[in-house]
Design a protein around this motif. Structure first.
Motif, PDB file in Angstrom:
ATOM      1  N   TYR A 154      18.544  17.593  53.736  1.00  0.00           N
ATOM      2  CA  TYR A 154      18.498  18.967  54.231  1.00  0.00           C
ATOM      3  C   TYR A 154      19.827  19.366  54.855  1.00  0.00           C
ATOM      4  CZ  TYR A 154      13.537  19.067  53.225  1.00  0.00           C
ATOM      5  OH  TYR A 154      12.337  19.041  52.569  1.00  0.00           O
ATOM      6  N   ASN A 155      20.607  18.398  55.293  1.00  0.00           N
ATOM      7  CA  ASN A 155      21.923  18.708  55.845  1.00  0.00           C
ATOM      8  C   ASN A 155      22.901  19.115  54.747  1.00  0.00           C
ATOM      9  OD1 ASN A 155      22.021  18.197  58.901  1.00  0.00           O
ATOM     10  ND2 ASN A 155      20.678  16.625  58.060  1.00  0.00           N
ATOM     11  N   ARG A 156      22.826  18.476  53.605  1.00  0.00           N
ATOM     12  CA  ARG A 156      23.624  18.910  52.450  1.00  0.00           C
ATOM     13  C   ARG A 156      23.170  20.308  52.028  1.00  0.00           C
ATOM     14  NH1 ARG A 156      22.464  15.075  49.518  1.00  0.00           N
ATOM     15  NH2 ARG A 156      24.275  13.741  49.941  1.00  0.00           N
ATOM     16  N   MET A 157      21.846  20.520  52.050  1.00  0.00           N
ATOM     17  CA  MET A 157      21.294  21.822  51.690  1.00  0.00           C
ATOM     18  C   MET A 157      21.792  22.902  52.652  1.00  0.00           C
ATOM     19  SD  MET A 157      17.236  22.590  50.977  1.00  0.00           S
ATOM     20  CE  MET A 157      17.055  21.073  50.035  1.00  0.00           C
ATOM     21  N   LEU A 158      21.852  22.582  53.946  1.00  0.00           N
ATOM     22  CA  LEU A 158      22.350  23.527  54.943  1.00  0.00           C
ATOM     23  C   LEU A 158      23.818  23.861  54.689  1.00  0.00           C
ATOM     24  CD1 LEU A 158      22.155  25.179  57.547  1.00  0.00           C
ATOM     25  CD2 LEU A 158      22.503  23.036  58.827  1.00  0.00           C
ATOM     26  N   LEU A 159      24.634  22.849  54.428  1.00  0.00           N
ATOM     27  CA  LEU A 159      26.049  23.111  54.151  1.00  0.00           C
ATOM     28  C   LEU A 159      26.235  23.907  52.866  1.00  0.00           C
ATOM     29  CD1 LEU A 159      27.739  19.738  55.169  1.00  0.00           C
ATOM     30  CD2 LEU A 159      27.995  21.968  56.296  1.00  0.00           C
ATOM     31  N   THR A 160      25.431  23.616  51.858  1.00  0.00           N
ATOM     32  CA  THR A 160      25.502  24.363  50.604  1.00  0.00           C
ATOM     33  C   THR A 160      25.116  25.822  50.839  1.00  0.00           C
ATOM     34  OG1 THR A 160      25.032  22.370  49.320  1.00  0.00           O
ATOM     35  CG2 THR A 160      24.667  24.478  48.217  1.00  0.00           C
ATOM     36  N   TYR A 161      24.088  26.024  51.664  1.00  0.00           N
ATOM     37  CA  TYR A 161      23.702  27.383  52.016  1.00  0.00           C
ATOM     38  C   TYR A 161      24.859  28.094  52.714  1.00  0.00           C
ATOM     39  CZ  TYR A 161      21.493  31.337  54.267  1.00  0.00           C
ATOM     40  OH  TYR A 161      21.209  32.610  54.692  1.00  0.00           O
ATOM     41  N   MET A 162      25.483  27.425  53.676  1.00  0.00           N
ATOM     42  CA  MET A 162      26.617  28.018  54.397  1.00  0.00           C
ATOM     43  C   MET A 162      27.762  28.325  53.441  1.00  0.00           C
ATOM     44  SD  MET A 162      26.580  25.712  57.881  1.00  0.00           S
ATOM     45  CE  MET A 162      27.947  26.611  58.672  1.00  0.00           C
ATOM     46  N   GLN A 194      11.953  25.420  56.308  1.00  0.00           N
ATOM     47  CA  GLN A 194      12.971  26.455  56.521  1.00  0.00           C
ATOM     48  C   GLN A 194      13.614  26.956  55.221  1.00  0.00           C
ATOM     49  OE1 GLN A 194      13.738  27.958  59.328  1.00  0.00           O
ATOM     50  NE2 GLN A 194      12.787  26.644  60.848  1.00  0.00           N
ATOM     51  N   PHE A 195      13.533  26.153  54.163  1.00  0.00           N
ATOM     52  CA  PHE A 195      14.183  26.502  52.892  1.00  0.00           C
ATOM     53  C   PHE A 195      13.147  26.869  51.842  1.00  0.00           C
ATOM     54  CE2 PHE A 195      17.287  23.664  54.913  1.00  0.00           C
ATOM     55  CZ  PHE A 195      18.461  24.380  54.740  1.00  0.00           C
ATOM     56  N   ASP A 196      13.485  27.833  50.993  1.00  0.00           N
ATOM     57  CA  ASP A 196      12.611  28.152  49.864  1.00  0.00           C
ATOM     58  C   ASP A 196      12.964  27.261  48.669  1.00  0.00           C
ATOM     59  OD1 ASP A 196      14.883  29.252  48.644  1.00  0.00           O
ATOM     60  OD2 ASP A 196      14.295  31.323  49.051  1.00  0.00           O
ATOM     61  N   LYS A 197      12.376  27.520  47.527  1.00  0.00           N
ATOM     62  CA  LYS A 197      12.589  26.679  46.339  1.00  0.00           C
ATOM     63  C   LYS A 197      14.006  26.795  45.784  1.00  0.00           C
ATOM     64  CE  LYS A 197       7.777  26.545  44.959  1.00  0.00           C
ATOM     65  NZ  LYS A 197       6.754  26.878  43.968  1.00  0.00           N
ATOM     66  N   GLN A 198      14.724  27.843  46.161  1.00  0.00           N
ATOM     67  CA  GLN A 198      16.113  28.021  45.735  1.00  0.00           C
ATOM     68  C   GLN A 198      17.085  27.517  46.802  1.00  0.00           C
ATOM     69  OE1 GLN A 198      13.800  30.756  45.420  1.00  0.00           O
ATOM     70  NE2 GLN A 198      13.449  29.898  43.382  1.00  0.00           N
ATOM     71  N   SER A 199      16.582  26.764  47.770  1.00  0.00           N
ATOM     72  CA  SER A 199      17.380  26.180  48.861  1.00  0.00           C
ATOM     73  C   SER A 199      18.032  27.244  49.738  1.00  0.00           C
ATOM     74  CB  SER A 199      18.435  25.222  48.307  1.00  0.00           C
ATOM     75  OG  SER A 199      17.813  24.171  47.606  1.00  0.00           O
ATOM     76  N   GLN A 200      17.358  28.368  49.899  1.00  0.00           N
ATOM     77  CA  GLN A 200      17.827  29.441  50.765  1.00  0.00           C
ATOM     78  C   GLN A 200      17.027  29.446  52.057  1.00  0.00           C
ATOM     79  OE1 GLN A 200      20.547  31.581  49.809  1.00  0.00           O
ATOM     80  NE2 GLN A 200      20.603  29.865  48.378  1.00  0.00           N
ATOM     81  N   LEU A 201      17.708  29.646  53.181  1.00  0.00           N
ATOM     82  CA  LEU A 201      16.998  29.800  54.436  1.00  0.00           C
ATOM     83  C   LEU A 201      16.164  31.072  54.369  1.00  0.00           C
ATOM     84  CD1 LEU A 201      19.755  28.824  57.042  1.00  0.00           C
ATOM     85  CD2 LEU A 201      17.708  27.514  56.442  1.00  0.00           C
TER      86      LEU A 201
END
Length: 191
Positions: free
Chosen positions: A17-25, A151-158
């Motif tokens: 989820y931390n990689r997902m957070l950075l990717t979102y950012m 916190q994330f949807d299926k597209q890895s978006q917050l």
């Protein structure tokens, strides 16, 4: 002039989820900065004996971090601390090449628990302030993402507007932190 930042994924886990957070950012702030992700999975466990033959992966990561205008570190929390892989990576870097010295750092973190990564972020802040590491860690504006799975949807978006707004507020302060210190950091590095 756009800032070039590195988002350091603070885990060697394949799914994070931390990689997902950075990717979102990286995607969310694309109009403001360039964020390149850096991984630590190829960094071996630190050993002082290894300093005689430092792995190429340490130099590669070090060069990437040193060339950045700033670094965002996303850390999970394992047993109230940062992951061993992240600690080991920082040990390699602080013993071998010192890329964190005077770098403006933002710490973020995502966790499955209710408290987010509060203790891991405190632990990381202490490590980054230690002699040999000497990072400039942004004070305050800690972004702690709790209950990351929801916190994330299926597209890895917050999905939570308040969470996104707080991330934007924290990031705006970080950009100001980097900008305010940029000229001073340049002078320090050249000294």
């Amino acid at each position: 002039m756009s800032l070039n930042l590195v988002g350091l994924v603070g885990t060697n886990a394949q799914i994070s989820y931390n990689r997902m957070l950075l990717t979102y950012m990286q995607q969310h702030f694309i109009n403001d900065v360039t964020i390149t992700l850096a991984e630590i999975a190829d960094i071996p466990l630190f050993s002082e004996e290894g300093l005689a033959d430092i792995p190429e992966s340490v130099y590669t990561l070090s060069d990437q971090l040193a060339a950045a205008d700033g670094i965002i570190i996303a850390t999970p929390e394992y047993d109230h601390a940062i992951p061993a892989a992240l600690k080991s990576t920082i040990e390699w870097l602080s013993a071998a090449t010192h890329p964190f010295t005077t770098q403006p750092i933002m710490i973020v973190g995502a966790s499955l628990g209710l408290q987010g990564t509060a203790r891991a972020q405190d632990n990381l802040r202490q490590i980054l302030n230690s002699p040999g590491v000497n990072a400039f860690v942004m004070p305050g504006y800690e972004f702690l993402l709790s209950n990351a799975k929801e916190q994330f949807d299926k597209q890895s978006q917050l999905t939570n507007a308040k969470t996104i707004s707080f991330l934007e507020e924290c990031f705006a302060h970080y950009l100001q932190f980097v900008t305010d210190n940029r000229e001073n950091l340049k002078l320090i590095r050249e000294a």
